[in-house]
Design a protein around this motif. Structure first.
Motif, PDB file in Angstrom:
ATOM      1  N   LYS A  66       1.237  -0.844  -0.141  1.00 37.89           N
ATOM      2  CA  LYS A  66      -0.115  -0.331   0.076  1.00 37.89           C
ATOM      3  C   LYS A  66       0.746   1.047   0.354  1.00 37.89           C
ATOM      4  CE  LYS A  66      -4.077   2.188   2.065  1.00 37.89           C
ATOM      5  NZ  LYS A  66      -5.073   1.685   2.844  1.00 37.89           N
ATOM      6  N   ALA A  67       0.947   1.832  -1.223  1.00 33.33           N
ATOM      7  CA  ALA A  67       1.481   2.868  -1.085  1.00 33.33           C
ATOM      8  C   ALA A  67       0.783   4.751  -0.310  1.00 33.33           C
ATOM      9  CB  ALA A  67       2.087   3.636  -2.580  1.00 33.33           C
ATOM     10  N   LEU A  68       1.100   5.282  -0.136  1.00 27.83           N
ATOM     11  CA  LEU A  68       1.109   6.947   0.172  1.00 27.83           C
ATOM     12  C   LEU A  68       1.954   7.584  -1.153  1.00 27.83           C
ATOM     13  CD1 LEU A  68      -0.477   8.895   1.223  1.00 27.83           C
ATOM     14  CD2 LEU A  68       2.163   9.583   2.275  1.00 27.83           C
ATOM     15  N   GLU A 128      -2.601  -0.779  -3.280  1.00 26.58           N
ATOM     16  CA  GLU A 128      -3.569   0.030  -2.925  1.00 26.58           C
ATOM     17  C   GLU A 128      -2.240   0.709  -3.031  1.00 26.58           C
ATOM     18  OE1 GLU A 128      -7.413  -1.059  -0.441  1.00 26.58           O
ATOM     19  OE2 GLU A 128      -5.468  -2.523   0.506  1.00 26.58           O
ATOM     20  N   SER A 129      -3.716   2.470  -3.004  1.00 22.67           N
ATOM     21  CA  SER A 129      -2.573   3.309  -3.356  1.00 22.67           C
ATOM     22  C   SER A 129      -3.679   4.588  -2.437  1.00 22.67           C
ATOM     23  CB  SER A 129      -2.120   4.016  -4.439  1.00 22.67           C
ATOM     24  OG  SER A 129      -3.250   4.361  -5.242  1.00 22.67           O
ATOM     25  N   VAL A 130      -2.815   5.825  -2.405  1.00 21.73           N
ATOM     26  CA  VAL A 130      -3.308   6.614  -1.401  1.00 21.73           C
ATOM     27  C   VAL A 130      -2.877   8.083  -1.706  1.00 21.73           C
ATOM     28  CG1 VAL A 130      -4.254   8.535   0.406  1.00 21.73           C
ATOM     29  CG2 VAL A 130      -4.071   4.965   0.143  1.00 21.73           C
ATOM     30  N   ALA A 146       3.160  12.266   6.914  1.00 20.70           N
ATOM     31  CA  ALA A 146       3.685  11.245   6.960  1.00 20.70           C
ATOM     32  C   ALA A 146       1.912  10.587   8.319  1.00 20.70           C
ATOM     33  CB  ALA A 146       4.340  11.596   8.338  1.00 20.70           C
ATOM     34  N   ALA A 147       1.248  11.925   8.672  1.00 16.03           N
ATOM     35  CA  ALA A 147      -0.012  11.267   9.824  1.00 16.03           C
ATOM     36  C   ALA A 147      -0.861  10.780   9.027  1.00 16.03           C
ATOM     37  CB  ALA A 147      -0.406  12.920  10.056  1.00 16.03           C
ATOM     38  N   ALA A 177      -2.561   6.295   8.912  1.00 16.85           N
ATOM     39  CA  ALA A 177      -3.981   6.723   9.707  1.00 16.85           C
ATOM     40  C   ALA A 177      -4.575   5.915   8.783  1.00 16.85           C
ATOM     41  CB  ALA A 177      -4.642   7.733   8.778  1.00 16.85           C
ATOM     42  N   GLU A 178      -3.142   5.573   7.152  1.00 19.97           N
ATOM     43  CA  GLU A 178      -4.115   4.993   6.046  1.00 19.97           C
ATOM     44  C   GLU A 178      -3.644   3.123   6.464  1.00 19.97           C
ATOM     45  OE1 GLU A 178      -6.395   4.976   4.036  1.00 19.97           O
ATOM     46  OE2 GLU A 178      -7.276   7.205   4.704  1.00 19.97           O
ATOM     47  N   GLY A 179      -2.246   2.963   6.857  1.00 25.35           N
ATOM     48  CA  GLY A 179      -1.215   2.208   7.561  1.00 25.35           C
ATOM     49  C   GLY A 179      -1.151   1.961   5.798  1.00 25.35           C
ATOM     50  N   CYS A 180      -0.376   2.115   5.295  1.00 24.81           N
ATOM     51  CA  CYS A 180       0.866   2.384   3.878  1.00 24.81           C
ATOM     52  C   CYS A 180       1.951   1.990   4.601  1.00 24.81           C
ATOM     53  CB  CYS A 180       1.255   4.049   3.356  1.00 24.81           C
ATOM     54  SG  CYS A 180      -0.058   4.752   3.212  1.00 24.81           S
TER      55      CYS A 180
END
Length: 394
Positions: free
Chosen positions: A32-34, A62-64, A82-83, A87-90
């Motif tokens: 999971k990527a930011l 997945e990605s945010v 960073a927050a 929060a998104e579990g990246c």
């Protein structure tokens, strides 16, 4: 030069069309990527962000998206990014865009996995000089400009707006785990941005070549980067539609980034950081250009042989000059390159810089990025740095 370390842990996938390998590479460092992009919207307008998300999904990730990054990235957005990552579990961070986005991705990746404030870990100015207890989350870098070379080095530059400090920092964990350099993503870069980012890469190579930290491998890469940029940057500024010329510039930028890993920038960069910390509307490459001629004219007397080398790399007819004038051939070639790419119109005053600012800019450069002065091939005190700022003022 016979005592050095060679450490370059980044896997680089390079070439036109190579972005597609994001969808198949087994070296993706997480699930999971930011995705970190600029606030300007160009990554969305050109479809790059959507394509990256599609390719990540093809590879099972997945990605945010975090889209707040400014041209000169700021501490506040590192904290926000960073927050969001936490929060998104990246489990990894992907920087897409120019150096600002990739640098921000590195800093966000560090703070997603560490306590406190990013500035706690800064080694200069008001930084807390602490050592991060944890490594950064893994980083993927996908540059869309040929300029910073941040895809091939651990460095990240962030500004603390309240104190007007712009500090570069990095450790082993902020090297990208994976970088994909696809010159086709650079076809959309406008001429003026191409020129400014290209000169950033140029100065990375030049500074690495004269740095006290230089070594044989960085010398070879710097030589090639300087030669390629001198040859191809004017061409690409005139017509940016050619994939082959864009590829040459992309490689020159990555090579110059490798120079930053194997050698180092010097106080030319410290001085520009002070300038754009006070005047964040100044693009980094523009600031370097405006400072460059008086800066390197000053340096010529201390490393004349290296300056002669650089002039040769730029194709200057050094042998036709009297021996005592040869070290200045690099400065003349630099002035010609700046004119050829249309950046000879840059002035401090156009960005609102006041001549009375020069002493405080010199003080800021020495206090916030003093480490690079230690790698400069001559000692430079506050008086000398002020004089160079004053000589650059127009």
């Amino acid at each position: 030069m016979i005592n050095f370390q060679f450490h370059m842990p980044t896997r680089i996938i390079f070439g036109p069309g190579k972005l597609n390998e994001l969808g198949t590479t087994p070296h993706l460092p997480g699930r999971k990527a930011l995705i970190v992009i600029s606030a300007g919207g160009s990554m969305v307008r050109h479809g790059y962000m959507q394509l990256v998300q599609t390719l990540l999904a093809q590879n099972g990730a997945e990605s945010v998206v975090f889209d707040r990054v400014q041209p000169n990235p700021v501490l506040e957005h590192v904290t926000e990014g960073a927050a969001l990552a936490r929060a998104e579990g990246c489990d990894f961070v992907l920087g897409l865009g120019g150096g600002s986005s990739i640098d921000s991705a590195k800093s966000i990746a560090l703070m997603a996995n560490n306590p406190g404030n990013y500035w706690d870990y800064m080694p200069g100015g008001t930084g807390g000089r602490q050592v991060p207890p944890n490594p950064a989350l893994p980083i993927v870098a996908i540059p869309t400009t040929a300029g910073t070379g941040t895809e091939a080095d651990p460095w990240t530059v962030i500004t603390r707006e309240q104190t007007r400090e712009k500090i570069g920092w990095g450790n082993d964990s902020t090297y990208p785990a994976l970088s994909i350099v696809d010159p086709r993503l650079m076809l959309s870069v406008p001429p003026r941005v191409t020129a400014m980012t290209g000169m950033d890469a140029f100065f990375h190579a030049v500074e690495a070549y004269v740095s006290r930290a230089r070594q044989p491998s960085s010398d070879l890469l710097a030589q090639q980067a300087v030669s390629l940029i001198t040859s191809f940057l004017p061409q690409v500024v005139k017509d940016g539609s050619g994939v082959e010329a864009r590829t040459m510039l992309a490689w020159a930028s990555t090579a110059a980034g490798l120079c930053e890993s194997l050698s180092s920038c010097i106080s030319h960069h410290s001085m520009e950081h002070a300038l754009s910390a006070y005047y964040p509307d100044i693009p980094h490459g523009a600031g370097l250009v405006m400072l460059s001629v008086p800066y390197f004219r000053h340096l010529t007397r201390y490393v004349p042989d290296r300056m002669v080398d650089l002039a040769y790399f730029m194709g200057a007819d050094v042998d036709a000059m009297p021996a005592k004038e040869q070290p200045l051939a690099f400065v003349a070639a630099l002035e010609k390159l700046i004119a050829d790419i249309g950046l000879d119109d840059l002035t401090f005053s156009a960005y609102g810089v006041k001549q009375s600012d020069m002493p405080k800019l010199a003080k800021n450069a020495l206090e916030t990025m003093g480490g690079l002065f230690n790698l400069t091939p001559t000692q430079m005190n506050e008086r000398v740095v002020t004089e160079i700022f004053e000589a650059a003022y127009r």
